[in-house]
Scaffold this motif. Structure first.
Motif, short mmCIF file in Angstrom:
data_model
loop_
_atom_site.label_atom_id
_atom_site.label_comp_id
_atom_site.label_asym_id
_atom_site.label_seq_id
_atom_site.Cartn_x
_atom_site.Cartn_y
_atom_site.Cartn_z
N LEU A 181 0.82 -1.21 0.00
CA LEU A 181 0.00 0.00 0.00
C LEU A 181 0.86 1.26 0.00
O LEU A 181 0.60 2.20 -0.76
CB LEU A 181 -0.91 0.00 1.22
CG LEU A 181 -2.20 -0.83 1.14
CD1 LEU A 181 -2.75 -1.08 2.54
CD2 LEU A 181 -3.23 -0.14 0.26
N ASN A 182 1.87 1.28 0.87
CA ASN A 182 2.74 2.46 0.94
C ASN A 182 3.40 2.73 -0.40
O ASN A 182 3.47 3.88 -0.86
CB ASN A 182 3.81 2.26 2.02
CG ASN A 182 3.24 2.32 3.42
OD1 ASN A 182 2.16 2.85 3.64
ND2 ASN A 182 3.96 1.75 4.37
N TYR A 183 3.88 1.69 -1.06
CA TYR A 183 4.57 1.85 -2.35
C TYR A 183 3.61 2.38 -3.41
O TYR A 183 3.90 3.36 -4.11
CB TYR A 183 5.18 0.52 -2.81
CG TYR A 183 5.73 0.60 -4.21
CD1 TYR A 183 6.98 1.18 -4.45
CD2 TYR A 183 5.00 0.13 -5.30
CE1 TYR A 183 7.47 1.29 -5.74
CE2 TYR A 183 5.48 0.23 -6.59
CZ TYR A 183 6.73 0.81 -6.80
OH TYR A 183 7.20 0.93 -8.09
N HIS A 184 2.46 1.74 -3.55
CA HIS A 184 1.54 2.10 -4.63
C HIS A 184 0.90 3.47 -4.40
O HIS A 184 0.64 4.20 -5.37
CB HIS A 184 0.47 1.02 -4.81
CG HIS A 184 0.98 -0.20 -5.49
ND1 HIS A 184 1.33 -0.23 -6.83
CD2 HIS A 184 1.23 -1.45 -5.03
CE1 HIS A 184 1.76 -1.44 -7.17
NE2 HIS A 184 1.71 -2.19 -6.09
N ILE A 185 0.64 3.84 -3.15
CA ILE A 185 0.10 5.17 -2.88
C ILE A 185 1.13 6.24 -3.23
O ILE A 185 0.80 7.28 -3.81
CB ILE A 185 -0.36 5.27 -1.42
CG1 ILE A 185 -1.64 4.44 -1.21
CG2 ILE A 185 -0.61 6.73 -1.02
CD1 ILE A 185 -2.08 4.33 0.24
N VAL B 241 2.26 9.32 -11.43
CA VAL B 241 1.88 8.74 -12.72
C VAL B 241 0.95 9.69 -13.46
O VAL B 241 0.31 10.56 -12.87
CB VAL B 241 1.20 7.36 -12.55
CG1 VAL B 241 2.17 6.36 -11.94
CG2 VAL B 241 -0.06 7.47 -11.69
N ASN B 242 0.86 9.51 -14.78
CA ASN B 242 0.02 10.37 -15.61
C ASN B 242 -1.47 10.15 -15.36
O ASN B 242 -2.26 11.10 -15.43
CB ASN B 242 0.33 10.14 -17.10
CG ASN B 242 1.72 10.62 -17.47
OD1 ASN B 242 2.21 11.60 -16.91
ND2 ASN B 242 2.36 9.94 -18.41
N LYS B 243 -1.83 8.90 -15.11
CA LYS B 243 -3.24 8.58 -14.88
C LYS B 243 -3.39 7.92 -13.51
O LYS B 243 -3.39 6.68 -13.41
CB LYS B 243 -3.76 7.65 -15.98
CG LYS B 243 -3.76 8.28 -17.37
CD LYS B 243 -4.30 7.30 -18.41
CE LYS B 243 -4.31 7.92 -19.79
NZ LYS B 243 -4.81 6.96 -20.82
N PRO B 244 -3.48 8.73 -12.48
CA PRO B 244 -3.56 8.17 -11.12
C PRO B 244 -4.79 7.28 -10.93
O PRO B 244 -5.83 7.51 -11.54
CB PRO B 244 -3.65 9.41 -10.22
CG PRO B 244 -3.24 10.56 -11.06
CD PRO B 244 -3.53 10.20 -12.47
N ARG B 245 -4.65 6.27 -10.10
CA ARG B 245 -5.77 5.40 -9.75
C ARG B 245 -6.45 5.95 -8.49
O ARG B 245 -5.86 6.72 -7.73
CB ARG B 245 -5.28 3.97 -9.48
CG ARG B 245 -4.56 3.33 -10.65
CD ARG B 245 -5.48 3.16 -11.85
NE ARG B 245 -4.89 2.30 -12.86
CZ ARG B 245 -4.17 2.73 -13.90
NH1 ARG B 245 -3.94 4.04 -14.03
NH2 ARG B 245 -3.69 1.88 -14.78
N THR B 246 -7.66 5.54 -8.30
CA THR B 246 -8.36 5.96 -7.08
C THR B 246 -7.80 5.18 -5.89
O THR B 246 -7.23 4.09 -6.06
CB THR B 246 -9.87 5.69 -7.17
OG1 THR B 246 -10.10 4.27 -7.22
CG2 THR B 246 -10.47 6.36 -8.40
N LEU B 247 -8.01 5.73 -4.71
CA LEU B 247 -7.56 5.04 -3.50
C LEU B 247 -8.26 3.69 -3.37
O LEU B 247 -7.64 2.70 -2.96
CB LEU B 247 -7.83 5.90 -2.27
CG LEU B 247 -7.46 5.29 -0.92
CD1 LEU B 247 -5.96 4.98 -0.86
CD2 LEU B 247 -7.85 6.23 0.22
N ARG B 248 -9.54 3.63 -3.72
CA ARG B 248 -10.27 2.37 -3.65
C ARG B 248 -9.62 1.31 -4.55
O ARG B 248 -9.48 0.15 -4.15
CB ARG B 248 -11.72 2.60 -4.07
CG ARG B 248 -12.57 1.34 -4.13
CD ARG B 248 -12.88 0.79 -2.77
NE ARG B 248 -13.79 1.64 -2.04
CZ ARG B 248 -14.20 1.38 -0.80
NH1 ARG B 248 -13.79 0.30 -0.18
NH2 ARG B 248 -15.02 2.20 -0.17
#
Length: 281
Positions: A155-159, A165-172
């Protein structure tokens, strides 16, 4: 109980720490923003670092209350609860930026803040392990500690990576992805864990009183959100036990009566009642 001036200083300091950073915020900024004198500040806080610790403690207490409420109101599976709990905590932490502020402050080499930052990290691993164990402990009893470390670090790495990144993902999306990875890894972690709960029990970081208080809070919340006969009587029993922890020694007959009534009334709907009763003593 926090008074109006303490609350004003905490609120002002937290806002300034987010806007200007911890390092760039001075005590003069805080007293000006909260409309108090410097003398008033030092009546309550020894330093800016001490104020940050109190801000963080208040935040953690509110977060704990929200975790407890979500736990007792949840109607899905334990795996779904784990996802919801992680999402709740990460969302609150992102909005408050509390962890980044503490990390920045610890970088100032204040020994108390460095230790406090480590305590926060252990606390997070502790509560997360409780929910991982609840969801997967019966199937993978030796993997829960490694799984907790796995999902926390992932979680820490991906957050962090998501911020650049150009197209961030949602936290969910990130939470679900990391939990899915953990579930995929569980069989291997069970087969060959690097650490196990036999080596290091996060539960041991809590005192008996803390464990009992947390279990009592959860039970009270559950009683108040469910239709149970004698709810207020049971609530009074629990509050009596909370305020008189010596009761099992001074009045074992009353304690035994309370235990019996709780188990008989709540056993079918609240299985954790047995763990609570064990903590009574």
């Amino acid at each position: 109980m926090m008074n109006e001036k303490q609350f004003a200083m905490q609120k002002a300091a937290h806002r300034l720490f987010k806007e200007k950073s911890y390092v760039e915020t001075s005590i003069a900024d805080i007293v000006k923003e909260s409309n108090v004198s410097r003398g008033t500040f030092y009546n309550y806080f020894a330093s800016k670092a001490a104020l940050l610790v109190e801000i963080t403690r208040s935040f953690q207490e509110h977060l704990k209350e929200e975790r407890t409420l979500l736990t007792v109101q949840h109607r899905g599976t334990d795996e779904e609860l784990l996802r919801e709990i992680i999402y709740l905590c990460r969302e609150k932490e992102q909005n408050s930026r509390i962890n980044q502020i503490v990390a920045e402050a610890a970088g100032e080499k204040d020994i108390d803040l460095v230790r406090y930052a480590e305590d926060l990290r252990i606390n997070r691993m502790q509560w997360l392990h409780v929910y991982v164990k609840r969801a997967f402990g019966s199937t993978y009893p030796h993997a829960t500690l490694a799984a907790t470390q796995f999902v926390e670090s992932t979680l820490n790495y991906h957050i962090s990576f998501n911020r650049i990144v150009n197209k961030p993902r949602t936290l969910r999306e990130i939470v679900d992805y990391c939990v899915d990875l953990m579930i995929f890894a569980l069989p291997k972690l069970e087969e060959k864990p690097l650490f196990s709960t036999d080596d290091f029990l996060f539960d041991d970081q809590m005192t008996c009183k803390e464990r009992f208080t947390e279990a009592a809070d959860q039970l009270i919340q559950w009683l108040l959100t469910h239709e149970v006969d004698n709810t207020m009587l049971f609530k009074e029993y629990i509050e009596l036990l909370l305020s008189h922890r010596e009761l099992p020694l001074t009045n074992p007959a009353l304690t035994a009566h309370i235990k019996k009534q709780l188990v008989e009334a709540l056993n079918p709907d609240y299985p954790a009642i047995h763990n609570f009763v064990k903590l009574i003593g």
